[in-house]
Design an enzyme around this catalytic site. Structure first.
Site, PDB file in Angstrom:
ATOM      1  N   ASP A 252       0.815  -1.208   0.000  1.00  0.00           N
ATOM      2  CA  ASP A 252       0.000   0.000   0.000  1.00  0.00           C
ATOM      3  C   ASP A 252       0.857   1.270   0.000  1.00  0.00           C
ATOM      4  O   ASP A 252       1.743   1.441   0.850  1.00  0.00           O
ATOM      5  CB  ASP A 252      -0.917   0.005   1.230  1.00  0.00           C
ATOM      6  CG  ASP A 252      -1.883   1.162   1.213  1.00  0.00           C
ATOM      7  OD1 ASP A 252      -2.898   1.060   0.516  1.00  0.00           O
ATOM      8  OD2 ASP A 252      -1.601   2.165   1.887  1.00  0.00           O
ATOM      9  N   VAL A 253       0.581   2.153  -0.952  1.00  0.00           N
ATOM     10  CA  VAL A 253       1.359   3.391  -1.088  1.00  0.00           C
ATOM     11  C   VAL A 253       1.191   4.285   0.140  1.00  0.00           C
ATOM     12  O   VAL A 253       2.151   4.905   0.610  1.00  0.00           O
ATOM     13  CB  VAL A 253       0.941   4.145  -2.367  1.00  0.00           C
ATOM     14  CG1 VAL A 253       1.630   5.508  -2.442  1.00  0.00           C
ATOM     15  CG2 VAL A 253       1.282   3.328  -3.609  1.00  0.00           C
TER      16      VAL A 253
END
Length: 297
Positions: A252-253
């Site tokens: 997840d960024v």
């Protein structure tokens, strides 16, 4: 008919902290004011209006029953819904012990003590939100979700406010890709959303079945067999809806950016670096992720 029910909550739960989070994520499915959150839910095909607020160290649920369908079974389902939505039954003692001594969790813990993993109880909604958010920014994903809800959901006006019920999987399962495409998402995402709608509509996938699996790896493997569901999407749904405490969307960024922020890093950490950082979070990766997300969302 108005019914009032009170429910308990853990000592380490802060209603105001969670209400502030909900205020930041309003999407037409619920509304907040300075002391409560309000929404419609459907129980056994009957709509009920819920207003949840804090009073005298308890949570109070005001339940508006429009069709005179309230009974003991309905009451239990509504209470379970609220407890699940606010994640009131997860014991976080061990997580807090981990976090207070963790280099990356001390800051979010100090800022958001009492926060819970506010969930997405509807598994179809969780999948749609995850798919919409794949590889685009949060603002555009929110716009797409709003279009999706308003095209396929049901609007209920109550007390001069519009509330929306999230579209059902059965409605989307029978919709054409061309119609979904008009919302502005890619054809591939349209296909993915229709695929998961079919899987849920024919009961191939359900929250109950996922809860019966033995571990997170089995749950992720089960979900990634579905077209368009990769490890990130699977872990997101297992974190936000099914509530596997060890669900971990490691790619997840937002998680990467939060770790970079807290750690004062020059660049976002690599996956191997994140695995090392998260080694002490074992069994509570979902809460570590949620608290870190809260720093930037």
């Amino acid at each position: 008919m108005l019914i009032k029910k009170s429910i308990s909550y853990p000592k380490d739960f802060s209603f105001n902290m969670n209400l502030n989070y909900l205020k930041s994520t309003e999407d037409g499915l619920f509304h907040t004011d300075h002391k409560s959150v309000k929404r419609f839910i459907v129980i056994d095909e009957n709509p009920f209006f819920l207003k949840v607020y804090e009073y005298s160290n308890e949570l109070v649920i005001d339940i508006e029953d429009f069709n005179q369908k309230f009974n003991e079974i309905t009451e239990n389902k509504i209470i379970l819904y609220v407890r699940d939505w606010l994640d009131l039954d997860t014991n976080l003692t061990t997580f807090y012990d981990i976090a207070k001594n963790d280099e990356y969790l001390q800051l979010p813990l100090s800022k958001f003590y009492g926060l819970r993993n506010i969930g997405i109880p509807d598994i179809f909604e969780a999948f749609v939100w995850a798919i919409l958010g794949q590889q685009i920014n949060l603002t555009f994903a929110t716009t797409l979700k709003d279009r999706f809800i308003k095209k396929y959901g049901k609007k209920i006006n109550y007390d001069n406010e519009d509330y929306w019920l999230f579209p059902t999987a059965s409605i989307i399962a029978s919709e054409s890709i061309d119609e979904l495409f008009k919302l502005g998402m890619s054809r591939r995402k349209c296909e993915y959303i229709k695929e998961i709608a079919r899987a849920i509509d024919n009961q191939k996938v359900s929250k109950e079945k996922l809860l019966q699996l033995s571990n997170i790896d089995e749950a992720v493997n089960t979900l990634t067999e579905i077209k368009g569901i990769g490890p990130w999407t699977a872990n997101y749904v297992l974190l936000r809806c099914v509530r596997y405490l060890d669900a971990f969307p490691i790619n997840d960024v937002g998680l990467h950016n939060a770790i970079k922020l807290v750690g004062g890093l020059d660049k976002k950490p690599s996956i191997n670096e994140i695995k090392k950082i998260a080694s002490s979070w074992k069994g509570y990766e979902s809460y570590a992720t949620f608290f870190l997300w809260r720093l930037i969302y």
